[in-house]
Write an enzyme that holds these catalytic residues in place. Structure first.
Site, PDB file in Angstrom:
ATOM      1  N   ASP A 107      -5.011 -36.874 -36.971  1.00  0.00           N
ATOM      2  CA  ASP A 107      -5.780 -36.472 -36.699  1.00  0.00           C
ATOM      3  C   ASP A 107      -7.022 -36.843 -35.741  1.00  0.00           C
ATOM      4  OD1 ASP A 107      -4.825 -35.968 -39.124  1.00  0.00           O
ATOM      5  OD2 ASP A 107      -6.060 -37.387 -40.354  1.00  0.00           O
TER       6      ASP A 107
HETATM    7  N1  URA Z   1      -2.237 -39.562 -41.907  1.00  0.00           N
HETATM    8  C1  URA Z   1      -3.440 -39.529 -42.020  1.00  0.00           C
HETATM    9  O1  URA Z   1      -4.525 -39.178 -42.973  1.00  0.00           O
HETATM   10  N2  URA Z   1      -4.105 -39.379 -40.743  1.00  0.00           N
HETATM   11  C2  URA Z   1      -3.493 -39.142 -39.526  1.00  0.00           C
HETATM   12  O2  URA Z   1      -3.571 -38.707 -38.746  1.00  0.00           O
HETATM   13  C3  URA Z   1      -1.983 -39.445 -39.968  1.00  0.00           C
HETATM   14  C4  URA Z   1      -1.855 -40.458 -41.299  1.00  0.00           C
END
Ligand code: URA
Length: 238
Positions: A107
């Site tokens: 993310d």
């Molecule tokens: N899980 C999440 O919620 N975000 C990420 O970036 C990776 C795994």
């Protein structure tokens, strides 16, 4: 025998050198092939055997690049984006090459290990739902981890009513900190898994992919090539 034109070989292996730059270097007599000066840009060489050097410095041939990037917060895992800076923009010129892409996503606000490669076949093997390559994360939470969450994650929980997760490992480090290992990559998965336990992720860092651990000497925003044994470790691990 994989034959390639010399100017293409040079510019392909050195992203900051254009085809025209390569021709200039050749004209100036700065390029040797197997120790002999070569001035012809259309000289065909065997990419697996020939030893090419510029001003005496050897160019090591790499068919594909495998790059470990320590992603900072605020950049997106995409090749291009109209609004937000991308992980590609963090690469220094010598690691840039057409065809590179992030193999798997974090993310925008997550940090840590992102693999960048131009090897579509390896990326497909790693990312296909059946491959189950483990990815390990360090997680900091707003509230204490409730008892029973380790078993819940291990059981293969359901999130957002009907999305079934594969079993995941939770290792508690302190009341609000833990490691989580996933064997898949659903959208916002760790955030949604903790949300289902009435908790909120405040910091998320990917620290390993397969058998490869994020280099702790790599500052946020920095990238380096994977070593040969690390490339193997992406898909061969225990
Ligand atoms: N899980 C999440 O919620 N975000 C990420 O970036 C990776 C795994």
């Amino acid at each position: 025998m994989p034959l390639m034109r010399l100017d293409k070989f040079i510019s392909g292996q050195m992203p900051e050198v254009s085809r025209n730059d390569a021709k200039e270097l050749l004209k100036k007599g700065l390029v040797t092939v197997d120790g002999v000066t070569e001035k012809h840009y259309d000289y065909k060489l065997d990419t697996e055997k020939a030893v090419v050097a510029i001003s005496g410095e050897r160019i090591v041939y790499r068919e594909h690049l495998y790059i470990m990037l320590n992603k900072p917060s605020g950049v997106v895992c995409a090749v291009r984006d109209k609004i937000t800076p991308t992980v590609m923009e963090l690469l220094p010129p010598q690691l840039r090459r057409p065809g590179l892409f992030p193999a798997g996503r974090l993310d925008k606000d997550s940090v840590g290990f992102v693999l960048l490669t131009d090897d579509g076949e390896l990326a497909h093997r790693m990312l296909s739902p059946s491959s189950h390559v483990p990815k390990k994360y360090f997680v900091r939470l707003e509230n204490d981890v409730e008892s029973g969450v380790t078993e819940l994650f291990k059981s293969g929980m359901t999130i957002d009513n009907d999305e079934k997760c594969l079993p995941a490992e939770l290792e508690i480090l302190s009341p609000k900190e833990c490691f989580v290992t996933l064997h898949e990559g659903k959208f916002h998965q760790i955030k949604r898994m903790f949300a289902a336990t009435e908790n909120t992720v405040v910091y998320l860092k990917r620290i390993a992919i397969g058998g490869v651990i994020l280099d702790d000497k790599l500052d946020e925003g920095k990238a380096r090539l994977l070593e040969d044994n690390e490339i193997k470790g992406l898909i061969c691990y225990d």
